[in-house]
Design an enzyme around this catalytic site. Sequence first.
Site, PDB file in Angstrom:
ATOM      1  N   HIS A   1       0.712  -1.087  -0.020  1.00 40.08           N
ATOM      2  CA  HIS A   1       0.100   0.032   0.194  1.00 40.08           C
ATOM      3  C   HIS A   1       0.916   1.090   0.043  1.00 40.08           C
ATOM      4  O   HIS A   1       2.103   1.198   0.208  1.00 40.08           O
ATOM      5  CB  HIS A   1      -0.973  -0.214   1.187  1.00 40.08           C
ATOM      6  CG  HIS A   1      -0.291   0.020   2.618  1.00 40.08           C
ATOM      7  ND1 HIS A   1       0.484  -0.784   3.021  1.00 40.08           N
ATOM      8  CD2 HIS A   1      -0.520   0.939   3.527  1.00 40.08           C
ATOM      9  CE1 HIS A   1       0.891  -0.488   4.184  1.00 40.08           C
ATOM     10  NE2 HIS A   1       0.172   0.550   4.814  1.00 40.08           N
TER      11      HIS A   1
ATOM     12  N   ASP B   1       5.972   4.248   4.799  1.00 38.39           N
ATOM     13  CA  ASP B   1       6.988   3.382   5.227  1.00 38.39           C
ATOM     14  C   ASP B   1       6.891   2.018   4.524  1.00 38.39           C
ATOM     15  O   ASP B   1       7.612   1.125   4.895  1.00 38.39           O
ATOM     16  CB  ASP B   1       6.599   3.466   6.851  1.00 38.39           C
ATOM     17  CG  ASP B   1       5.023   2.789   6.980  1.00 38.39           C
ATOM     18  OD1 ASP B   1       4.210   3.261   6.309  1.00 38.39           O
ATOM     19  OD2 ASP B   1       4.974   2.247   8.084  1.00 38.39           O
ATOM     20  N   HIS B   2       6.046   1.806   3.442  1.00 42.53           N
ATOM     21  CA  HIS B   2       6.167   0.717   2.705  1.00 42.53           C
ATOM     22  C   HIS B   2       6.687   0.861   1.095  1.00 42.53           C
ATOM     23  O   HIS B   2       6.672  -0.070   0.662  1.00 42.53           O
ATOM     24  CB  HIS B   2       4.712   0.255   2.883  1.00 42.53           C
ATOM     25  CG  HIS B   2       4.133  -0.324   4.127  1.00 42.53           C
ATOM     26  ND1 HIS B   2       4.243  -1.761   4.278  1.00 42.53           N
ATOM     27  CD2 HIS B   2       3.695   0.342   5.183  1.00 42.53           C
ATOM     28  CE1 HIS B   2       3.759  -1.596   5.806  1.00 42.53           C
ATOM     29  NE2 HIS B   2       3.535  -0.507   6.245  1.00 42.53           N
TER      30      HIS B   2
ATOM     31  N   ASP C   1      -0.515  -3.655   6.128  1.00 40.76           N
ATOM     32  CA  ASP C   1      -0.898  -3.465   7.399  1.00 40.76           C
ATOM     33  C   ASP C   1      -2.482  -3.632   7.563  1.00 40.76           C
ATOM     34  O   ASP C   1      -3.278  -3.527   6.485  1.00 40.76           O
ATOM     35  CB  ASP C   1      -0.933  -2.025   7.642  1.00 40.76           C
ATOM     36  CG  ASP C   1       0.536  -1.429   7.873  1.00 40.76           C
ATOM     37  OD1 ASP C   1       1.541  -2.172   7.432  1.00 40.76           O
ATOM     38  OD2 ASP C   1       0.979  -0.133   7.799  1.00 40.76           O
TER      39      ASP C   1
END
Lengths: 302, 302
Positions: free
Chosen positions: A60, A64-65, A210
Amino acid sequence: MELTILGSNSATPIFNRHPTAQVLSLHNNLYLIDCGEATQMQLMRYKVKMSRISCIFISHLHGDHYLGLTGLLFTMHLNGRTQELHLFAQQELMDILELQFRLSATVLRFNLIFHPLRHYSSQIIFEDQSVKVKSIIMNHRIPCAGFVFTSKPVKGNLIIEKLRKYNVPVELYNRIKEGDDFVTETGELIPSSEFCLPPSDAVSYAFCSDTRYSESILPDISRVDLLYHEATFLHDMAERAEATFHTTARQAAQIAVKASVKKLLIGHFSARYRDLEPLLKEARSVFSNTELAIEGLTFKVG
Amino acid sequence: MELTILGSNSATPIFNRHPTAQVLSLHNNLYLIDCGEATQMQLMRYKVKMSRISCIFISHLHGDHYLGLTGLLFTMHLNGRTQELHLFAQQELMDILELQFRLSATVLRFNLIFHPLRHYSSQIIFEDQSVKVKSIIMNHRIPCAGFVFTSKPVKGNLIIEKLRKYNVPVELYNRIKEGDDFVTETGELIPSSEFCLPPSDAVSYAFCSDTRYSESILPDISRVDLLYHEATFLHDMAERAEATFHTTARQAAQIAVKASVKKLLIGHFSARYRDLEPLLKEARSVFSNTELAIEGLTFKVG
């Protein structure tokens, strides 16, 4: 199948922990899962060859991804990569990348093949001779996918003594390995299986980050050999986990129990936890075969 | 004025060297210059407080100069920053940021004040009570700005013994420091300067990266106390430097000589150089007061 953790912190890097990135290794191919900031430095640190990465999966578009992706692609380009690269992510990621390529006057030397993820159902998004990848739907604040990797059984190697015993011509070896039976000079039929070691079992890895606690993923991750599930908080923060679309360590372990997985890895640790042992302890109290996704560690799947 | 190097490698991170980022410190304010990938990690490593950064200056939109910006802004947001932040960069950087904010459903908690750079002339882009910042035009493959920071002279501190000698009332101290003269009870005029230590000199720092060798910047960087100039290659690669719009170590030193600067820092090292000493030696053979911009080092300006 082996999984190497490059980063497993949530939101912000802290305590020398990096944002989410993992590498799944299978039959000499590497599959990169998420690509937080500084993933290219982490690949170098842990001596993972970026040239061997064939596919990248982005869950996504929280920073942070994926914020390490552009830098990684630029470095692959500058290192002279020519091999094509498959990228699986939400459609809009290409808008960001194309803008960044245009503004830096960059034309990649390699073919970046983009596969937009559809977020309304779980589905097979990639399949080759050694692995099948299914996207599954996470329950997060913005569209978010999980990924289930299932290796295909590998045919057992030929038993050379048996081939010689029946005087099998060398030019037939490959066909026998592929399943052809063999007829001897005296007309006796020897089945292919007699010439081969047993095939290896399929193994499976599910990446779930997440997400809020959600049982709707259970059918898709049922009985996987290794489940990575986010566990951002301890359960005393269950309300905050719910409000921010995250999971507690206890809930991650409950998912592992209900899905009857073999082993659980927890990660996506909140910056509030310097010490991760309480998260591990909480998860193990529900599902004992749990480990922390500590960066630099490699886990064998299956 | 002090300059701390956070990264000074070109293009790709390697040998534990990071892409370009620097922090200029002046009167308790921090000015961040460029923000390559992992700058937020470097700020933490060198214990630079990101909350004290008031302005960020981005020279150009090659990835090694700005890919750490979004992550840094997200972290400032998540850390609860409320203080406004000024960002100076090419207009299109905001297109990237706005797309990334929208896709991650992020509304920054602080006011990000964007100042688009115009690339067709050198001009003052920022001025407050302690510093003046001028953008200058680099000669690069895409639009690229350099920055010249000039501190303002700081008034000297009051000499308390003198104030007492003439029985100056405390409520007049600030006005005397600001320049008011003082008239004693007997009608004698004592000039402000007699009550104050000498003012500090203005000091200046010029950041010039990325650029071809270009003498057109000389008027703007003339006699600065510290010049950072890129020196991507050794001079045996002068043709490659010219073709890729970069500078050699020798050329950087020639610029330092022609601009009569006090000290030269070279950086933006090519990934082909593990050992940087030959670059330093080459530059020093032309301009002896040269240093390498090694990350973690802090240089006093002036």
